[in-house]
Motif scaffolding. Structure first.
Motif, PDB file in Angstrom:
ATOM      1  N   HIS A 329      -4.844  -8.453   2.980  1.00 18.11           N
ATOM      2  CA  HIS A 329      -4.465  -7.769   4.510  1.00 18.11           C
ATOM      3  C   HIS A 329      -5.752  -8.891   4.935  1.00 18.11           C
ATOM      4  O   HIS A 329      -6.607  -8.505   6.175  1.00 18.11           O
ATOM      5  N   HIS A 330      -5.505  -9.942   5.054  1.00 20.01           N
ATOM      6  CA  HIS A 330      -6.352 -10.596   5.637  1.00 20.01           C
ATOM      7  C   HIS A 330      -7.685 -11.292   5.334  1.00 20.01           C
ATOM      8  O   HIS A 330      -8.162 -10.831   6.712  1.00 20.01           O
ATOM      9  N   LEU A 331      -8.483 -10.227   4.470  1.00 20.85           N
ATOM     10  CA  LEU A 331      -9.539 -10.041   3.981  1.00 20.85           C
ATOM     11  C   LEU A 331     -10.359 -10.949   3.159  1.00 20.85           C
ATOM     12  O   LEU A 331     -12.060 -10.829   3.788  1.00 20.85           O
ATOM     13  N   THR A 332      -9.703 -12.003   2.356  1.00 23.37           N
ATOM     14  CA  THR A 332     -10.456 -12.828   1.690  1.00 23.37           C
ATOM     15  C   THR A 332     -11.306 -13.268   2.585  1.00 23.37           C
ATOM     16  O   THR A 332     -12.582 -13.289   1.742  1.00 23.37           O
ATOM     17  N   GLN A 333     -11.100 -13.964   3.628  1.00 24.80           N
ATOM     18  CA  GLN A 333     -11.832 -14.835   4.119  1.00 24.80           C
ATOM     19  C   GLN A 333     -13.277 -14.761   4.342  1.00 24.80           C
ATOM     20  O   GLN A 333     -14.573 -15.161   4.761  1.00 24.80           O
ATOM     21  N   ASN A 334     -13.355 -13.299   4.526  1.00 27.84           N
ATOM     22  CA  ASN A 334     -14.224 -12.799   5.216  1.00 27.84           C
ATOM     23  C   ASN A 334     -15.337 -11.244   4.253  1.00 27.84           C
ATOM     24  O   ASN A 334     -15.809 -10.589   4.944  1.00 27.84           O
ATOM     25  N   THR A 335     -14.959 -11.679   3.117  1.00 28.68           N
ATOM     26  CA  THR A 335     -15.073 -10.911   1.882  1.00 28.68           C
ATOM     27  C   THR A 335     -15.722 -11.170   1.082  1.00 28.68           C
ATOM     28  O   THR A 335     -15.811 -12.156   1.019  1.00 28.68           O
ATOM     29  N   VAL A 336     -17.463 -11.060   0.431  1.00 31.69           N
ATOM     30  CA  VAL A 336     -17.854 -11.841  -0.250  1.00 31.69           C
ATOM     31  C   VAL A 336     -17.781 -10.274  -2.128  1.00 31.69           C
ATOM     32  O   VAL A 336     -17.881  -9.661  -1.220  1.00 31.69           O
TER      33      VAL A 336
END
Ligand code: SGN
Ligand code: CA
Length: 521
Positions: A329-336
């Motif tokens: 869901h293209h969330l990896t870059q902005n998820t801690v």
């Protein structure tokens, strides 16, 4: 005509790039906090155990930071979760033990602060704080300890529902459902609370037998005689005596006994058939061996390790699923992503299972953090961090002010630069005085020495030189050579007690024991 088309396209492209960068910069990071139960760092391949395989957690280590000195303030389930939520020691948040406490949900928590600041917040899975969650956008929790198979869940509307399947898979399913349906205009903080790897260590049927080819070496202090350590002598948590053949190791003399076991009789026919097929043949083999004495204890140890680690494999697969969901869901870059356990666990060290002690295996807990763009992938941090620091750290990451009264420190500086330091000493206080007969105690560690005061069940002091004796086998309290260290550590303890305002501990210190040196004042 052609040229202006290209110019326009170029301009449009640049504008898109610019606005998406601005948008990205403005978007506060999402947070996924995964809290497992009783998952020992000794059972994680990223922490160096070559006999186990935890690729999901290892991925967080490879892409983030592994903390080698993560500790808890009170090594037991509910109390640890209350510390994580509030950033306060048990004596401040009120949840001191599992047996008598109920969490006062009206107090502040990092979740309440995040929700207030516009985050979508959720807690899914094991909660174990008795009262209902407060301050969350959404929650769906296991009642109490929860069940491994076909677990019941408590829901926000006051209802209860049973979901068929294996608990760790279901918790991940519910978490993904929540993510699918969240308000995507807001950042989110999702806490996934896993039941695994809690007693009675029941794996998903697909993982049963996963470690059967491995013979686990006995920890060198497996046959500890607890000499010089009064509290350790009176505990009730050994693999030899406390661990139960039926309940824990799934070895039953007959079908009636097996049917009586709640976590087994709730399985559906297909689950039960797989369970029986696996464990019954082990029981047959066991019976044919007629084991006694140490051979019997060692057999129990192997069974314990295999069940526990297979349950951890079921857990790890779902941690990997969380990471894959973020990718997809293209969330990896902005998820801690934070992975931690509520405390450590004994994998046969001192002959034990369970936790509770200020000794390293239960005092320490795995903590790993992936924070793309901030944490250097594959880094290892050897500075002290505590479960107490999770609340202020997550608030700091979200750009929310840390409220007055939180006792932890943000370890964001450590995530940015592994040289940074937030604690010189670790203060610990364990209160429960029931199951497993571990005496209440409090103490301090500076990494080199550890001083512990036991009270209530046993009244005694212990001192360890962690460099010379990392397995804490030799209580040095009262040894001539260590008199100065003893007094130095006592003053450090007093200072920590004052810092965290632990009045109960002060009272106990004032109650002098005859064995105390003159310097203890
Ligand atoms: C249960 C277990 C204990 C365990 C506590 C606390 N007994 O009571 O072995 O120490 O939970 O665990 S059991 O017979 O019910 O399995 S905690 O993780 O919840 O703190
Ligand atoms: Ca626990």
């Amino acid at each position: 005509m052609n040229k202006s088309f290209f110019e326009k396209t170029f301009l449009f492209f640049m504008l898109m790039l610019f606005s998406s960068n601005v948008l990205f910069a403005q978007q506060r990071p999402n947070i996924v906090l995964i809290i497992s139960d009783d998952h020992a760092y000794q059972a994680i391949s990223a922490y160096g155990n070559k006999l186990v395989h935890t690729p999901g957690i290892d991925r967080i280590a490879n892409e983030g930071m592994r903390f080698d000195k993560g500790y808890v303030t009170n090594s037991i389930c509910g109390p640890s979760r209350a510390v994580i939520l509030t950033g306060k020691y048990s004596h401040k948040n009120g949840f001191k033990d599992n047996e008598t406490s109920s969490f006062d949900g009206s107090q502040n928590s990092f979740i309440k602060e995040l929700t207030k600041s516009g985050y979508q917040t959720a807690w899914i899975g094991k909660w174990h704080l008795e009262s209902q969650p407060q301050g969350f956008t959404y929650w769906q929790i296991l009642p109490g300890q929860g069940q491994y198979y076909n677990p019941d869940f408590l829901t926000m509307d006051g209802g209860e529902k049973q979901i068929e399947g294996y608990v760790t898979n279901i918790i991940e399913d519910v978490a993904e459902d929540w993510l699918n349906n969240r308000d995507t205009t807001k950042p989110f903080c999702l806490v996934i609370g896993h039941k695994a790897t809690h007693r009675t260590w029941v794996p998903d049927t697909v993982d049963m037998g996963r470690y059967d080819n491995i013979i686990f070496p006995l920890p060198h202090n497996f046959y500890d005689d607890y000499s010089g350590r009064q509290a350790a002598k009176v505990q009730d948590m050994t693999i030899a005596k406390t661990m139960i053949f039926g309940y824990d190791l799934k070895m039953f003399d007959n079908a009636t006994a097996e049917d009586k076991e709640g976590y087994i009789n709730r399985m559906n026919a297909a689950q039960r058939a797989k369970f029986d097929a696996y464990y019954h043949s082990i029981y047959e083999d066991f019976k044919s061996k007629n084991l006694t004495g140490n051979a019997l204890t060692e057999w129990k140890y192997q069974r314990y390790m295999r069940d526990y680690l297979s349950t951890a494999a079921s857990l790890d697969r779902n941690i990997d699923r969380t990471l894959e969901y973020l990718d997809k869901h293209h969330l990896t870059q902005n998820t801690v992503v934070v992975y931690m356990s509520d405390q450590g666990f004994y994998m046969g060290e001192h002959g034990w299972f369970d936790k509770r002690w200020m000794y390293e295996e239960s005092f320490r807990t795995p903590i790993l953090v992936r924070y793309p763009g901030v944490v250097r992938p594959g880094s290892v941090n050897k500075n002290f961090v505590m479960n107490l620091d999770i609340a202020p750290t997550l608030l700091n990451i979200a750009g929310v002010a840390i409220p007055e009264g939180m006792q932890g420190e943000s370890f964001l500086p450590l995530l940015k630069n592994k040289g940074a330091k937030i604690h010189d000493a670790l203060y610990y206080h364990y209160y429960e005085n029931g199951e497993h007969s571990v005496s209440p105690h409090f103490g301090v560690s500076n990494g080199r020495y550890k001083l512990i005061r036991f009270y209530k069940r046993v009244n005694s002091w212990e001192l360890y030189d962690l460099k010379k004796d990392p397995h804490e086998m030799h209580n040095l309290f009262g040894a001539k050579k260590y008199e100065a260290t003893e007094v130095e550590m006592y003053h450090l303890l007093q200072q920590q007690i004052a810092k965290y305002e632990d009045d109960d501990a002060t009272k106990i210190l004032n109650n002098k024991l005859p064995s105390e040196p003159a310097g203890f004042n």
